[in-house]
Design a protein around this motif. Structure first.
Motif, PDB file in Angstrom:
ATOM      1  N   LYS A 268      12.880  -0.664   9.666  1.00  0.00           N
ATOM      2  CA  LYS A 268      12.571  -1.293   8.380  1.00  0.00           C
ATOM      3  C   LYS A 268      11.312  -2.142   8.465  1.00  0.00           C
ATOM      4  O   LYS A 268      10.525  -2.212   7.510  1.00  0.00           O
ATOM      5  CB  LYS A 268      13.762  -2.140   7.925  1.00  0.00           C
ATOM      6  CG  LYS A 268      13.602  -2.727   6.532  1.00  0.00           C
ATOM      7  CD  LYS A 268      14.854  -3.494   6.133  1.00  0.00           C
ATOM      8  CE  LYS A 268      14.692  -4.103   4.738  1.00  0.00           C
ATOM      9  NZ  LYS A 268      15.910  -4.870   4.334  1.00  0.00           N
ATOM     10  N   ALA A 269      11.099  -2.801   9.601  1.00  0.00           N
ATOM     11  CA  ALA A 269       9.920  -3.649   9.754  1.00  0.00           C
ATOM     12  C   ALA A 269       8.636  -2.838   9.771  1.00  0.00           C
ATOM     13  O   ALA A 269       7.582  -3.306   9.327  1.00  0.00           O
ATOM     14  CB  ALA A 269      10.027  -4.466  11.035  1.00  0.00           C
ATOM     15  N   LYS A 270       8.699  -1.605  10.277  1.00  0.00           N
ATOM     16  CA  LYS A 270       7.498  -0.781  10.335  1.00  0.00           C
ATOM     17  C   LYS A 270       7.045  -0.311   8.957  1.00  0.00           C
ATOM     18  O   LYS A 270       5.912   0.166   8.801  1.00  0.00           O
ATOM     19  CB  LYS A 270       7.735   0.435  11.235  1.00  0.00           C
ATOM     20  CG  LYS A 270       7.833   0.083  12.708  1.00  0.00           C
ATOM     21  CD  LYS A 270       8.006   1.325  13.559  1.00  0.00           C
ATOM     22  CE  LYS A 270       8.062   0.952  15.043  1.00  0.00           C
ATOM     23  NZ  LYS A 270       8.236   2.151  15.900  1.00  0.00           N
ATOM     24  N   GLN A 271       7.915  -0.442   7.964  1.00  0.00           N
ATOM     25  CA  GLN A 271       7.560  -0.022   6.612  1.00  0.00           C
ATOM     26  C   GLN A 271       6.833  -1.102   5.817  1.00  0.00           C
ATOM     27  O   GLN A 271       6.438  -0.865   4.686  1.00  0.00           O
ATOM     28  CB  GLN A 271       8.832   0.404   5.855  1.00  0.00           C
ATOM     29  CG  GLN A 271       9.560   1.574   6.488  1.00  0.00           C
ATOM     30  CD  GLN A 271      10.858   1.897   5.799  1.00  0.00           C
ATOM     31  OE1 GLN A 271      11.216   1.228   4.815  1.00  0.00           O
ATOM     32  NE2 GLN A 271      11.553   2.917   6.282  1.00  0.00           N
ATOM     33  N   GLN A 272       6.707  -2.299   6.401  1.00  0.00           N
ATOM     34  CA  GLN A 272       6.015  -3.383   5.707  1.00  0.00           C
ATOM     35  C   GLN A 272       4.504  -3.119   5.665  1.00  0.00           C
ATOM     36  O   GLN A 272       3.970  -2.322   6.448  1.00  0.00           O
ATOM     37  CB  GLN A 272       6.294  -4.721   6.406  1.00  0.00           C
ATOM     38  CG  GLN A 272       7.781  -5.062   6.517  1.00  0.00           C
ATOM     39  CD  GLN A 272       8.438  -5.242   5.176  1.00  0.00           C
ATOM     40  OE1 GLN A 272       7.836  -5.812   4.258  1.00  0.00           O
ATOM     41  NE2 GLN A 272       9.677  -4.775   5.061  1.00  0.00           N
ATOM     42  N   VAL A 273       3.835  -3.830   4.742  1.00  0.00           N
ATOM     43  CA  VAL A 273       2.399  -3.655   4.551  1.00  0.00           C
ATOM     44  C   VAL A 273       1.680  -4.896   5.077  1.00  0.00           C
ATOM     45  O   VAL A 273       2.152  -6.029   4.918  1.00  0.00           O
ATOM     46  CB  VAL A 273       2.069  -3.434   3.062  1.00  0.00           C
ATOM     47  CG1 VAL A 273       0.572  -3.202   2.864  1.00  0.00           C
ATOM     48  CG2 VAL A 273       2.876  -2.259   2.513  1.00  0.00           C
ATOM     49  N   VAL A 274       0.538  -4.682   5.704  1.00  0.00           N
ATOM     50  CA  VAL A 274      -0.241  -5.783   6.261  1.00  0.00           C
ATOM     51  C   VAL A 274      -0.845  -6.607   5.143  1.00  0.00           C
ATOM     52  O   VAL A 274      -1.390  -6.061   4.163  1.00  0.00           O
ATOM     53  CB  VAL A 274      -1.343  -5.247   7.193  1.00  0.00           C
ATOM     54  CG1 VAL A 274      -2.179  -6.389   7.745  1.00  0.00           C
ATOM     55  CG2 VAL A 274      -0.733  -4.436   8.320  1.00  0.00           C
ATOM     56  N   GLN A 275      -0.769  -7.940   5.255  1.00  0.00           N
ATOM     57  CA  GLN A 275      -1.393  -8.857   4.299  1.00  0.00           C
ATOM     58  C   GLN A 275      -2.667  -9.427   4.911  1.00  0.00           C
ATOM     59  O   GLN A 275      -2.635 -10.005   5.998  1.00  0.00           O
ATOM     60  CB  GLN A 275      -0.433  -9.999   3.936  1.00  0.00           C
ATOM     61  CG  GLN A 275       0.610  -9.614   2.917  1.00  0.00           C
ATOM     62  CD  GLN A 275       1.393 -10.821   2.427  1.00  0.00           C
ATOM     63  OE1 GLN A 275       1.166 -11.921   2.911  1.00  0.00           O
ATOM     64  NE2 GLN A 275       2.298 -10.601   1.488  1.00  0.00           N
ATOM     65  N   GLU A 371      -1.095  -1.043  11.549  1.00  0.00           N
ATOM     66  CA  GLU A 371       0.304  -1.271  11.917  1.00  0.00           C
ATOM     67  C   GLU A 371       0.631  -2.752  11.787  1.00  0.00           C
ATOM     68  O   GLU A 371      -0.110  -3.614  12.253  1.00  0.00           O
ATOM     69  CB  GLU A 371       0.580  -0.798  13.338  1.00  0.00           C
ATOM     70  CG  GLU A 371       2.057  -0.863  13.716  1.00  0.00           C
ATOM     71  CD  GLU A 371       2.331  -0.219  15.063  1.00  0.00           C
ATOM     72  OE1 GLU A 371       3.485  -0.285  15.514  1.00  0.00           O
ATOM     73  OE2 GLU A 371       1.385   0.338  15.661  1.00  0.00           O
ATOM     74  N   VAL A 372       1.775  -3.043  11.149  1.00  0.00           N
ATOM     75  CA  VAL A 372       2.195  -4.408  10.896  1.00  0.00           C
ATOM     76  C   VAL A 372       3.025  -4.922  12.063  1.00  0.00           C
ATOM     77  O   VAL A 372       3.637  -4.135  12.796  1.00  0.00           O
ATOM     78  CB  VAL A 372       2.994  -4.484   9.574  1.00  0.00           C
ATOM     79  CG1 VAL A 372       4.343  -3.801   9.734  1.00  0.00           C
ATOM     80  CG2 VAL A 372       3.172  -5.931   9.115  1.00  0.00           C
ATOM     81  N   CYS A 373       3.066  -6.243  12.232  1.00  0.00           N
ATOM     82  CA  CYS A 373       3.872  -6.840  13.313  1.00  0.00           C
ATOM     83  C   CYS A 373       5.350  -6.598  13.064  1.00  0.00           C
ATOM     84  O   CYS A 373       6.054  -6.048  13.891  1.00  0.00           O
ATOM     85  CB  CYS A 373       3.565  -8.337  13.416  1.00  0.00           C
ATOM     86  SG  CYS A 373       4.620  -9.206  14.601  1.00  0.00           S
ATOM     87  N   GLY A 374       5.874  -7.034  11.902  1.00  0.00           N
ATOM     88  CA  GLY A 374       7.242  -6.719  11.504  1.00  0.00           C
ATOM     89  C   GLY A 374       8.318  -7.526  12.174  1.00  0.00           C
ATOM     90  O   GLY A 374       9.495  -7.158  12.089  1.00  0.00           O
ATOM     91  N   CYS A 375       7.988  -8.614  12.857  1.00  0.00           N
ATOM     92  CA  CYS A 375       9.024  -9.414  13.527  1.00  0.00           C
ATOM     93  C   CYS A 375       9.836 -10.177  12.478  1.00  0.00           C
ATOM     94  O   CYS A 375       9.270 -10.814  11.590  1.00  0.00           O
ATOM     95  CB  CYS A 375       8.381 -10.387  14.503  1.00  0.00           C
ATOM     96  SG  CYS A 375       9.563 -11.438  15.357  1.00  0.00           S
ATOM     97  N   PRO A 376      11.175 -10.138  12.539  1.00  0.00           N
ATOM     98  CA  PRO A 376      11.988 -10.898  11.579  1.00  0.00           C
ATOM     99  C   PRO A 376      11.750 -12.398  11.749  1.00  0.00           C
ATOM    100  O   PRO A 376      11.855 -12.940  12.849  1.00  0.00           O
ATOM    101  CB  PRO A 376      13.422 -10.505  11.934  1.00  0.00           C
ATOM    102  CG  PRO A 376      13.308  -9.245  12.696  1.00  0.00           C
ATOM    103  CD  PRO A 376      12.014  -9.312  13.426  1.00  0.00           C
ATOM    104  N   LEU A 377      11.444 -13.073  10.646  1.00  0.00           N
ATOM    105  CA  LEU A 377      11.181 -14.502  10.679  1.00  0.00           C
ATOM    106  C   LEU A 377      12.489 -15.275  10.592  1.00  0.00           C
ATOM    107  O   LEU A 377      13.442 -14.843   9.935  1.00  0.00           O
ATOM    108  CB  LEU A 377      10.265 -14.890   9.520  1.00  0.00           C
ATOM    109  CG  LEU A 377       8.895 -14.197   9.509  1.00  0.00           C
ATOM    110  CD1 LEU A 377       8.086 -14.635   8.301  1.00  0.00           C
ATOM    111  CD2 LEU A 377       8.136 -14.488  10.794  1.00  0.00           C
TER     112      LEU A 377
END
Length: 465
Positions: A268-275, A371-377
Motif C-alpha cells: 500500500k505504501a508503494k502506491q503513494q505519490v511523491v510530494q 519511488e516514494v518512501c512510504g514509511c508509516p508515520l
C-alpha cells in the motif's frame, strides 16, 4: 521639541533593534540545540540497533553450537553404554559357556572312568585340586624361606607334573567322542554344533522365548504392585510440554498474520505519490550541517545527513566478510522467507543468515526517481497515524531501509518461535522414549524392585507423596 522627538525616536529604534537581535540569537541557539539533540538521538538509535542485531546473532550462534555439542555428547554416551553392555554380555556368555563345558567334561570323564582308585579320585576332585594348589604355594614359600631338602622339591614337582598330565588328559577326552553334547533346545535330541549349545538358531530362539514366557509375567505383576512415580511425573511433564506447544503454535500463527499484514502495508505504501513540497522542506531542514559524527563500524567522520546510509552500508560490508553456514538446508513446512540458504560449494554449507538481512547473497533493489518512501508515520513513537511518508525514497534520510528492518524484526521473531517448537518436540520425544523404555521387555528382565513389606505398596515417604 523637534530635537527631543528625534532623540526619543532614535532611542526607541535602538531598543527595538536590540530586542530583535536578542530574539534572533535565541532562535539560532534553539535551532542549533534541536538539531544537536536530533543527531544524538539518531546516533543512539542506530547504535542500539547495531548492538541488538549483534547480540541476537551471537545468541543464535551460541545456541546452534550448544545444540551440536549436546548431540555429539549424547551420541558418544549412547555408544559407550552400548559398547560396555555388549562387552559385559559377551564376557558373561563366555564364562557361562566355559563353566558348562568344564562341568560337562568332568561329568563325562567320571562316567567313562569308573574303575579308578580312591587316591586317583581324590586327585581329580576339584576341591582337592584347589587345596593342592594352595599347598603348592605354601610349599613354595617354605622353600624360599626355610630352604627345605631337594627331595621334597622333587616330589612336589612330580606331583605337579602328574596333575598337569591329568588336566591335559581331561581336555583331550572332552574334544574326542565324549565331547559331543546334546542340543539344549526344548524337545530337541540333535547334537549341538561345535562351539555352541544348540544345533540351530531356531532352538536357541525357542529356549529364549520359553524363558521370557516363564519370567516375564512375574516381573509384570511385580511392576504393577507398586506405583511408578517416574511414570506420573512423565505424564505431568507431557501435559506441560503440550500446553507450551499450543501456546507456541498460537504465537507462530500471530507472527504469520503479522508477516502478511506487513507485506500489505508495504504494498500500500508503494502506491503513494511523491510530494515535492515535503522534499523542499526536507532539503531546507538539513542545510544546517557543519557537524560531523563518527561511524560505529569504521570510525570515519560522516555528515549527519547521510550518517544512517553510511552506517548501514559499512555494517553490511563488514558483516559480509563473516559466513554463518550449516551442512543442511532449512526445511520448514508452511514457512516462507526465513533463512538465506544459498549453497557455498567451497565450504559445502548453506548460509544461515536471515534472508532479508544477508549482505553476502542479497542486494538492495535499485531505487527509481519517482519511488516514494512510504514509511508509516507514528505519533509518540508507537501510535500509528495512518499516514505515510511521501518524500522521495532517494532523499529520505529518516526512514532508510525501513522495509528491510521491519521484515527482519518479524522474521527473527518467527525463527525464535520455530526454535522453541523444535525444543519442545525434542523434549516430548525424550519423555516418550523414557516412558516407553521404562516398562519394556529389556528393563523388566534386567531390573527388579523387591518389596520387603507386602502390605506397603507405595515405597515413597509421607513427605514425597
Amino acid at each position: 521639541y523637534t530635537y527631543s522627538i528625534h532623540t526619543v525616536y532614535i532611542q526607541y529604534t535602538h531598543s527595538i533593534h536590540t530586542v530583535y537581535t536578542h530574539i534572533h540569537t535565541v532562535y539560532i541557539q534553539y535551532t542549533h540545540s534541536i538539531h544537536t539533540v536530533y543527531i544524538q538521538y539518531t546516533h543512539s538509535i542506530h547504535t542500539v540497533y547495531t548492538q541488538y542485531t549483534y547480540s541476537i546473532h551471537t545468541v543464535y550462534t551460541q545456541y546452534t553450537y550448544s545444540i551440536h555439542t549436546v548431540y555429539i555428547q549424547y551420541t558418544h554416551s549412547i555408544h559407550t553404554v552400548y559398547t560396555q553392555y555388549t562387552h559385559s554380555i559377551h564376557t558373561v556368555y563366555i564364562q557361562y559357556t566355559y563353566s558348562i563345558h568344564t562341568v560337562y567334561t568332568q561329568y563325562t570323564h567320571s562316567i567313562h572312568t569308573p574303575w579308578h582308585s580312591d587316591d586317583e579320585e581324590a586327585t581329580f576332585d576339584p576341591v582337592q585340586r584347589k587345596r593342592a594348589v594352595k599347598v603348592k604355594h605354601v610349599k613354595r614359600r617354605e622353600k624360599r624361606w626355610d630352604k627345605k631338602d631337594k627331595k621334597e622339591v622333587r616330589r612336589h614337582k612330580q606331583k605337579q607334573k602328574h596333575r598337569e598330565r591329568v588336566k591335559h588328559s581331561e581336555r583331550g577326552g572332552g574334544g574326542g567322542g565324549g565331547g559331543m553334547r546334546q542340543c539344549l533346545g526344548p524337545g530337541c535330541v540333535e547334537v549341538a554344533r561345535a562351539g555352541s549349545k544348540y544345533c540351530s538358531e531356531d532352538c536357541g530362539m525357542k529356549l529364549a522365548t520359553n524363558r521370557i514366557y516363564e519370567i516375564l509375567p512375574q516381573r509384570i505383576q511385580q511392576w504393577q504392585q507398586s506405583p511408578c512415580i517416574a511414570e506420573e511425573q512423565g505424564k505431568k511433564l507431557l501435559e506441560r510440554i503440550r500446553r507450551d506447544q499450543q501456546s507456541a503454535r498460537l504465537r507462530l500463527t500471530d507472527m504469520e498474520k503479522r508477516f502478511h499484514e506487513l507485506e500489505g502495508i508495504i504494498a500500500k505504501a508503494k502506491q503513494q505519490v511523491v510530494q515535492q513540497d515535503e522534499e523542499v522542506n526536507e532539503a531546507e531542514g538539513d542545510t544546517d550541517t557543519d557537524l560531523q559524527i563518527f561511524c560505529v563500524s569504521c570510525s570515519h567522520p560522516v555528515n549527519p545527513k547521510v550518517a544512517l546510509r553510511h552506517m548501514e552500508r559499512c555494517y553490511a560490508k563488514y558483516e559480509s566478510q563473516t559466513s554463518f553456514g550449516s551442512m543442511y538446508p532449512t526445511r520448514i513446512e508452511g514457512a516462507t522467507r526465513l533463512f538465506c540458504d544459498v549453497y557455498n560449494p567451497q565450504s559445502k554449507t548453506y548460509c544461515k543468515r536471515l534472508q532479508v538481512l544477508c549482505p553476502e547473497h542479497s542486494r538492495d533493489p535499485k531505487v527509481t526517481v519517482d519511488e516514494v518512501c512510504g514509511c508509516p508515520l507514528v505519533r509518540d513513537v508507537f501510535q500509528p497515524t495512518g499516514e505515510y511518508c511521501r518524500v522521495s525514497k532517494r532523499k529520505c534520510n529518516k526512514h532508510y531501509c525501513w522495509e528491510k528492518l521491519r521484515r527482519a524484526e518479524v522474521d527473527l521473531e518467527r525463527v525464535r518461535v520455530w526454535y522453541k517448537l523444535d525444543e519442545l518436540f525434542e523434549q516430548e520425544r525424550n519423555v516418550r522414549t523414557a516412558m516407553t523404555n521404562r516398562a519394556g521387555l529389556l528393563a523388566l528382565m534386567l531390573h527388579q524392585t523387591i518389596q520387603h513389606d507386602p502390605v506397603t505398596t507405595d515405597l515413597r515417604t509421607a513427605k514425597d507423596r
